[in-house]
Write a protein that holds these residues in place. Structure first.
Motif, PDB file in Angstrom:
ATOM      1  N   ILE A   1       0.317   5.301   0.986  1.00 62.79           N
ATOM      2  CA  ILE A   1      -0.600   6.229   1.650  1.00 62.79           C
ATOM      3  C   ILE A   1      -0.075   7.653   1.474  1.00 62.79           C
ATOM      4  CG2 ILE A   1      -1.689   6.887   3.829  1.00 62.79           C
ATOM      5  CD1 ILE A   1      -1.225   4.034   4.818  1.00 62.79           C
TER       6      ILE A   1
ATOM      7  N   ILE B   1      -5.358  10.256   2.192  1.00 63.97           N
ATOM      8  CA  ILE B   1      -5.944  10.567   3.502  1.00 63.97           C
ATOM      9  C   ILE B   1      -5.871  12.060   3.751  1.00 63.97           C
ATOM     10  CG2 ILE B   1      -5.707  10.281   5.996  1.00 63.97           C
ATOM     11  CD1 ILE B   1      -4.739   7.479   5.547  1.00 63.97           C
TER      12      ILE B   1
ATOM     13  N   ASP C   1     -10.897   9.696   3.570  1.00 65.36           N
ATOM     14  CA  ASP C   1      -9.928   8.937   2.793  1.00 65.36           C
ATOM     15  C   ASP C   1     -10.591   8.304   1.578  1.00 65.36           C
ATOM     16  OD1 ASP C   1     -11.281   6.946   4.449  1.00 65.36           O
ATOM     17  OD2 ASP C   1      -9.750   5.541   3.737  1.00 65.36           O
TER      18      ASP C   1
ATOM     19  N   SER D   1      -4.076  15.406  -1.382  1.00 66.61           N
ATOM     20  CA  SER D   1      -3.676  13.993  -1.324  1.00 66.61           C
ATOM     21  C   SER D   1      -4.297  13.199  -2.463  1.00 66.61           C
ATOM     22  CB  SER D   1      -4.076  13.382   0.025  1.00 66.61           C
ATOM     23  OG  SER D   1      -5.481  13.415   0.205  1.00 66.61           O
TER      24      SER D   1
ATOM     25  N   THR E   1      -9.525   5.063  -1.282  1.00 68.74           N
ATOM     26  CA  THR E   1      -8.579   4.006  -1.656  1.00 68.74           C
ATOM     27  C   THR E   1      -8.938   3.436  -3.023  1.00 68.74           C
ATOM     28  OG1 THR E   1      -8.261   3.430   0.679  1.00 68.74           O
ATOM     29  CG2 THR E   1      -7.557   1.809  -0.952  1.00 68.74           C
TER      30      THR E   1
ATOM     31  N   GLN F   1      -3.944   4.921  -1.107  1.00 76.29           N
ATOM     32  CA  GLN F   1      -4.897   5.538  -0.189  1.00 76.29           C
ATOM     33  C   GLN F   1      -4.556   7.003   0.022  1.00 76.29           C
ATOM     34  OE1 GLN F   1      -5.025   3.934   3.823  1.00 76.29           O
ATOM     35  NE2 GLN F   1      -7.130   4.632   4.125  1.00 76.29           N
TER      36      GLN F   1
ATOM     37  N   LYS G   1       0.838  -1.204   0.000  1.00 78.79           N
ATOM     38  CA  LYS G   1       0.000   0.000   0.000  1.00 78.79           C
ATOM     39  C   LYS G   1       0.871   1.251   0.000  1.00 78.79           C
ATOM     40  CE  LYS G   1      -3.899   0.379   2.355  1.00 78.79           C
ATOM     41  NZ  LYS G   1      -4.887   0.569   3.466  1.00 78.79           N
TER      42      LYS G   1
ATOM     43  N   VAL H   1      -0.682  11.443   2.748  1.00 84.47           N
ATOM     44  CA  VAL H   1      -1.322  12.119   3.872  1.00 84.47           C
ATOM     45  C   VAL H   1      -1.247  13.631   3.692  1.00 84.47           C
ATOM     46  CG1 VAL H   1      -1.386  12.376   6.383  1.00 84.47           C
ATOM     47  CG2 VAL H   1      -0.566  10.226   5.369  1.00 84.47           C
TER      48      VAL H   1
END
Length: 396
Positions: A222, A250, A259, A287, A261, A248, A220, A224
């Motif tokens: 992510i 966030i 969020d 993001s 995904t 993802q 994954k 942020v």
């Protein structure tokens, strides 16, 4: 670390002067023989920075603050809590680049054991003291090269390796993986001998598709953001994982988060429709834009996109959980109509947003004398047919 700073009278002085300019304190003569005015200024400046970035630490008595650069490089409380939630309870964690020790402290709250590695002896002493002050007794402090220490550990010693490679080299910022220290590409095999999961914090400027090609077992990615700015890019690698990594995005707030995904396969296959602006306009969070979710997000939330190159979305009914700003459109006009209104324009105060429009926001503000607003928005954009729109709305 100057432990004389911990004396009762020095701490009282600091508490009485927390609102002062640190530069003024540094220029004044210190009232203490064993604590310089520069050291007092460092503590005051540290508190002031942490009051917003790490409020739990700032309002905990007797925290010792390192130099400014170490606070700036540390995780915020928001992002540290996010990373804490990626760690399973009662696990064994090692932080290879622990610095001020913020992430270590939050890992320690849920983990069985955390190993803190840091070359800077002064930082190690400060982090050790702060962890004791915070009541954390499950952290082992290692003051040596983290890769050398990791090599000395038995295989499968840890459940998680966390690494935030240094992105500065002789005063220059570095962003490519093989330019950072430690070089995580060089040590992939070592990492997965010692742990099953590797969590890496990287610069948000890095290209996600490039990371997918470079990192082993990537599970994954992510991205942020805090206050509309991308702050961290986190990669989670799980030993043996061979599937397509999920992405993802966030968006962090004080009390909650939004969020979204998706995978790049879903993004590639997504079919979307285009349309003119309707009653609601959606401005994607930073993001989401960094993640590259331009089509799949429209499909997931049943939105129309204004055009291929306009990353704005619209709908007739409100989608309350969209990860970004939601604007209720109160007035819609073409740019030509907006110009014809002249001084009769009812809008003189609003946040100007420009998307796929030939004139920059600053020029529009100056040309039409638009002052910054609070929750009012004036959006200048173009649709898929080339029509130029001006939309007035309110943040909802």
């Amino acid at each position: 670390m100057n432990r004389d700073i911990l004396a009762k009278e020095v701490q009282e002085f600091l508490r009485d002067n927390l609102e002062k300019q640190a530069t003024d304190v540094a220029l004044d003569k210190s009232p203490f023989a064993n604590v310089s005015s520069q050291e007092l200024a460092q503590q005051i400046e540290g508190w002031q920075k942490c009051a917003k970035k790490l409020p739990t630490w700032a309002y905990h008595p007797d925290i010792y603050y390192p130099k400014r650069i170490h606070i700036e490089q540390a995780s915020s409380e928001h992002t540290a809590l996010l990373k804490q939630n990626l760690i399973k309870p009662d696990s064994r964690v090692i932080d290879l680049t622990a610095g001020m020790g913020v992430d270590v402290a939050y890992f320690a709250q849920v983990s069985k054991q955390v190993v803190y590695c840091e070359l800077n002896e002064d930082l190690v002493e400060i982090a050790k003291y702060n962890s004791q002050t915070l009541g954390l007794d499950n952290i082992e402090f290692i003051n040596q090269d983290s890769i050398a220490y990791l090599e000395s550990c038995e295989d499968r010693s840890f459940d998680y390796i966390f690494v935030d490679p240094s992105r500065r080299n002789q005063g220059q910022r570095k962003f490519l993986l093989d330019e950072c220290e430690p070089n995580i590409l060089e040590h992939q095999e070592l990492f997965f001998k010692k742990a099953t999961t590797v969590l890496t914090k990287l610069s948000p400027l890095l290209d996600i598709k490039s990371l997918i090609n470079q990192l082993d077992y990537l599970n994954k990615v992510i991205i942020v953001s805090v206050d509309g700015e991308c702050k961290e890019l986190l990669c989670i690698q799980v030993k043996g994982y061979i599937g397509e990594p999920s992405i993802q995005a966030i968006r962090l707030f004080k009390e909650f988060m939004q969020d979204y995904t998706f995978t790049f396969s879903e993004e590639k296959e997504a079919k979307i429709t285009f349309g003119e602006p309707q009653d609601w306009i959606y401005i994607p969070d930073a993001s989401l834009l960094k993640a590259g979710a331009f089509k799949s997000v429209a499909r997931s939330f049943e939105l129309k996109k204004l055009s291929k190159n306009t990353h704005l979305y619209t709908s007739g009914k409100r989608k309350s959980d969209f990860p970004g700003r939601t604007i209720q459109v109160l007035m819609k006009m073409t740019f030509r109509e907006f110009k014809k209104m002249g001084k009769k324009r009812p809008i003189h105060k609003a946040n100007v947003v420009v998307r796929n429009f030939p004139i920059k926001a600053e020029e529009l503000q100056k040309r039409y004398k638009i002052k910054a607003g609070m929750n009012d928005y004036l959006i200048f954009t173009s649709d898929s047919k080339g029509n130029q729109w001006v939309l007035f709305g309110i943040l909802n």
